[in-house]
Design a protein around this motif. Structure first.
Motif, mmCIF file in Angstrom:
data_model
loop_
_atom_site.group_PDB
_atom_site.id
_atom_site.type_symbol
_atom_site.label_atom_id
_atom_site.label_comp_id
_atom_site.label_asym_id
_atom_site.label_seq_id
_atom_site.Cartn_x
_atom_site.Cartn_y
_atom_site.Cartn_z
ATOM 1 N N MET A 115 0.836 -1.202 0.000
ATOM 2 C CA MET A 115 0.000 0.000 0.000
ATOM 3 C C MET A 115 0.876 1.258 0.000
ATOM 4 S SD MET A 115 -3.389 0.747 0.936
ATOM 5 C CE MET A 115 -4.250 2.095 1.725
ATOM 6 N N TRP A 116 1.930 1.256 0.781
ATOM 7 C CA TRP A 116 2.808 2.428 0.829
ATOM 8 C C TRP A 116 3.407 2.661 -0.547
ATOM 9 C CZ3 TRP A 116 6.234 0.154 5.306
ATOM 10 C CH2 TRP A 116 5.404 -0.152 6.390
ATOM 11 N N VAL A 167 2.182 1.831 -3.509
ATOM 12 C CA VAL A 167 1.203 2.387 -4.437
ATOM 13 C C VAL A 167 1.051 3.891 -4.180
ATOM 14 C CG1 VAL A 167 -1.224 2.359 -5.089
ATOM 15 C CG2 VAL A 167 -0.007 0.215 -4.729
ATOM 16 N N MET A 168 0.980 4.239 -2.914
ATOM 17 C CA MET A 168 0.879 5.657 -2.527
ATOM 18 C C MET A 168 2.075 6.449 -3.056
ATOM 19 S SD MET A 168 -1.623 6.480 -0.555
ATOM 20 C CE MET A 168 -3.003 5.449 -0.168
ATOM 21 N N THR A 170 2.264 6.731 -6.912
ATOM 22 C CA THR A 170 1.237 7.635 -7.434
ATOM 23 C C THR A 170 1.636 9.088 -7.180
ATOM 24 O OG1 THR A 170 -0.365 5.965 -6.797
ATOM 25 C CG2 THR A 170 -1.222 8.100 -7.465
ATOM 26 N N THR A 171 2.098 9.340 -5.968
ATOM 27 C CA THR A 171 2.508 10.697 -5.624
ATOM 28 C C THR A 171 3.671 11.147 -6.507
ATOM 29 O OG1 THR A 171 1.904 10.185 -3.346
ATOM 30 C CG2 THR A 171 3.194 12.165 -3.705
#
Lengths: 468, 342
Positions: free
Chosen positions: A141-142, A144-145, A148-149
């Protein structure tokens, strides 16, 4: 000596050449890339219908070439940030001709890298589960975050400094290109007239992005490394992985930038702008990072090797003397020691020498990503023989298609986007000529202070596309 | 809660007082010495506080000041023994109230044991409390170090801050475009800023999305640190089922590295140890009952030769065990163990 106007005209003529002139070689090259990419798509269709069974990834070694490619490309994407943001922040003026390419590489490599996550999934549609059911306790999850950022930020950071150049293209090339590209330039130039208010807004945007993108970039590859080091695996169980990954990312990013620069310089005769000095500085950067990588590697292997846990012995043996020894020692000798050596001697401290170093570094860093991924999973945690993994034709095809996509996007960008920060180069050239700094953006700030804003001369030049 | 009286067939639902009275009148157990009766729920869920009431009487008279304990049979480390989980002293009505937290998913048989002060032996009172399936799981232990303010909220704040800056830049770019349009009216040139607006919109949209995903994260999935606190609205999310090894075959704890563990002389016992040692149990579940990964082996494996072939070959998804890793002799023992289980 050149007049300013001649210099600027020549700069515009030379840098817009790829946009205006399309040789048959360009089409051959494009066709070749499309073919390679199409083969990848075709091979992926097999994976889509048959599942990951068509790869050689199995229960024990469940990450392979795809994840290697993911880490490798995300690593390359760090070129733009370092060169552009750090050099811009530290006001290193020699950066001007290379920032655009660096930023472009960042955005393109990120797109390619991120797609390999999807490719590695047996059920790619489940990617949405990350958003619907994601748990923040999961490093996935980190990741993907962070990505994306980083992707959003680097697209903005590529775009913002490009706006004055796009306006130049709009003004100068509109009647020389087709209707599609004319529409494109008119749209993306965002009404840029170098008005004082625009200069001020743009300057703000660039400064914000320049500052924010540095921590983002560092966080991205750290989080990528955590995917590994947060997993209980011999060989991944080390706190130095974040540092190793970030340093390796910048290292391979700089190498890739050197290669792209060298090729384009050759094809479009940009010798005047991409000078030996640029290659040399980047070569020094490579050597410095090679030294740092050596240090990190010693740190990693010595601390775990000194205490050597039971399974650690297997991990070390496969890396240093058995299955992966060839890759490992190529990485150490070819990828880390040789670049330093090349930069040490005057005879090899040339553009050719730097390019050789860059090729070695890119290959070595690919190997490094590969053996980190595969050897980590290979150490048996249950009492059976270590698994073997060798990528199948499907995997190689898709990997090569990834490289093709990377080159393809750059090739297409050549036809559309300004490959140089023309306004920054002009500004720097003026400064060199006049020996009197007139920073474009800062000038606007000062001008805006007394109520009657007047744009500095170089800003007007950008607006008119000519020289007064 | 429904209460159940002891040894009496009658069902008495409400209060312990009634239980005590009725038992006092009818109790066959009170012929001699102290008799015990119990009020306890019929079934409980894991995580629940359970109240068990014991009523002591002697010849119909409540026994005051007697110490009693609630015990149950537990298996731990290969040993089975009675474990005391609560104790209390009776009041003037002869009632002792004991409260415990249901942690195990199976209670075994429970007993109320008389501890004193009398010295005459008193028969313990046996009963069961069933454990409902599907309650919360208590395997989460409160481990770790909690640092104030270093938590998910901080993470969300950091992400939000970063995205505020990204969005701000995008908005600035949109304003660059807008600033150009205003001037355009004079110069009568057409201008557009929609790409800037789109960029700003996309950035803000992603920013809000990111934060929502993170804020929602604990809701989207069972948060083990707060059992029952969050709704788990994930009916449609098909997670891989978990196998709980302990349910079927309590792990009796032997040292796998201790070679003598597999040299008891009994091939079936040895085979059991070896099935753990060579990780068969990891996929096929203990006793080869069939796990998430590997199919059931009991009654499925056919002849020994066939078995050896399968294991050496390693069918789909199963690692191949070569002779160097796992000898025929050991394999024979595993086979015997699996055969014995059918």
């Amino acid at each position: 000596m050149d007049t300013m106007s001649n210099w600027h005209e020549r700069l515009v003529r030379k840098t817009t050449r790829p946009t205006l002139v399309t040789t048959y070689r360009y089409w051959v090259w494009l066709a070749f890339l499309v073919a390679v990419f199409a083969n990848g798509v075709f091979q992926y269709s097999k994976q889509w219908s048959n599942g990951l069974y068509v790869t050689d990834m199995r229960d024990r070694i469940s990450w392979g070439l795809y994840i290697t490619a993911f880490v490798f490309f995300i690593g390359i994407s760090h070129a733009g940030t370092l060169i552009s943001a750090i050099l811009r922040a530290s006001k290193a003026t020699w950066r001007a001709p290379i920032t655009r390419m660096a930023e472009l590489i960042t955005a393109v490599a990120l797109i390619v890298g991120a797609s390999f996550v999807l490719i590695d999934m047996g059920r790619p549609e489940r990617i949405f589960n990350v958003f619907r059911y994601g748990r923040w306790q999961s490093p996935i999850m980190w990741d993907v975050m962070a990505i994306t950022t980083y992707l959003t930020a680097s697209v903005i950071y590529l775009y913002a400094p490009m706006i004055p150049d796009l306006a130049l293209y709009r003004d100068r090339l509109s009647n020389k290109v087709g209707v599609a590209r004319r529409f494109f330039y008119e749209t993306v130039a965002l009404n840029w007239r170098a008005l004082p208010s625009q200069v001020r807004l743009l300057g703000k945007a660039i400064t914000i992005m320049m500052l924010i993108i540095m921590p983002i970039a560092v966080s991205v590859h750290t989080v990528v490394s955590w995917i590994f080091s947060m997993t209980l695996r011999v060989g991944w169980n080390t706190s130095i992985f974040g540092v190793l990954f970030v340093a390796g990312a910048i290292f391979s990013g700089v190498a890739t930038l050197i290669l792209v620069m060298a090729v384009l310089r050759r094809i479009y005769h940009w010798e005047e702008y991409l000078t030996p000095k640029h290659f040399l500085y980047l070569g020094y950067l490579l050597a410095a990072f090679a030294g740092f990588m050596i240090y990190v590697n010693i740190n990693e292997f010595l601390t775990s090797g000194f205490k050597l846990e039971e399974e650690g012995e297997f991990a070390f043996r496969q890396l240093f003397v058995d299955d992966f020894a060839l890759m490992f020692w190529f990485y150490i000798i070819g990828g880390l020691l040789t670049p330093i050596t090349l930069m040490l001697f005057r005879r090899t401290r040339t553009i050719a020498g730097v390019v050789v170093a860059a090729v070695l570094v890119d290959i070595a860093m690919f190997f490094e990503r590969y053996f980190i991924v595969v050897t980590g999973l290979r150490v048996p945690l249950m009492p059976y023989e270590p698994a073997s993994y060798s990528p199948t034709f499907v995997e190689w095809s898709i990997f090569v298609a990834g490289i093709a996509l990377f080159l393809l996007l750059i090739t297409i960008a050549l036809k559309v986007l300004p490959m140089f920060a023309i306004w920054e180069m002009t500004e720097e050239h003026e400064r060199n000529v006049a020996r009197e700094p007139i920073p474009i953006l800062q000038g606007a700030h000062e001008g805006g202070g007394d109520g009657a804003p007047e744009s500095p001369p170089d800003v007007e030049r950008l607006a008119e596309g000519g020289v007064s | 809660m429904s209460y159940r009286p002891s040894r009496s067939t009658a069902r008495i639902a409400t209060s312990v007082m009634i239980v005590a009275t009725i038992l006092g009148l009818s109790g066959p157990a009170f012929a001699a010495g102290i008799g015990i009766s119990v009020g306890a729920p019929e079934s409980v869920a894991v995580g629940q506080q359970v109240e068990v009431k014991a009523v002591l009487s002697e010849d119909g008279v409540p026994v005051e000041g007697a110490e009693v304990a609630l015990t149950y049979k537990a298996t731990l480390g290969g040993k089975t023994d009675r474990v005391e989980i609560a104790s209390a002293t009776t009041d003037e009505t002869g009632t002792a109230v004991m409260v415990y937290e249901q942690r195990a998913n199976d209670n075994g048989e429970m007993q109320i044991v008389y501890l004193g002060p009398g010295t005459d032996p008193v028969d313990p009172f046996e009963f069961t409390i069933a454990v409902e399936k599907g309650g919360v799981q208590l395997y989460h232990s409160e481990s770790g170090v909690k640092i104030p303010f270093v938590n998910g909220t901080l993470v969300i704040l950091v992400i939000a801050t970063v995205w505020v800056f990204i969005s701000l830049s995008a908005v600035l770019l949109a304003r660059v475009g807008k600033a150009g349009i205003v001037e355009d009216e004079a110069s009568a040139e057409s201008g557009s800023m929609w790409i800037g607006a789109l960029l700003a919109f996309a950035a803000i949209f992603t920013a809000v999305g990111m934060v929502i995903v993170f804020v929602r994260a604990p809701l989207a999935n069972t948060d083990l640190s707060h059992p029952g606190e969050y709704e788990t609205h994930i009916d449609e999310y098909d997670r891989t089922e978990l196998a709980h090894v302990g349910d079927l075959d309590p792990y009796v704890g032997f040292g796998l590295k201790d070679e003598s563990a597999a040299q008891t002389g009994d091939p079936v016992e040895d085979g059991k140890v070896l099935s753990f040692e060579y990780a068969c149990a990891a996929c096929h579940a203990p006793s080869g009952l069939g796990g998430v990964v590997g199919p059931a082996l009991i009654g499925e494996i056919g002849s020994f030769n066939n078995f050896v072939e399968e294991v050496r070959d390693g069918p789909k998804g199963m690692p191949a065990y070569s002779e160097a890793t796992l000898s025929d002799a050991d394999l024979q023992k595993i086979y015997d163990f699996l055969e014995a289980g059918r």
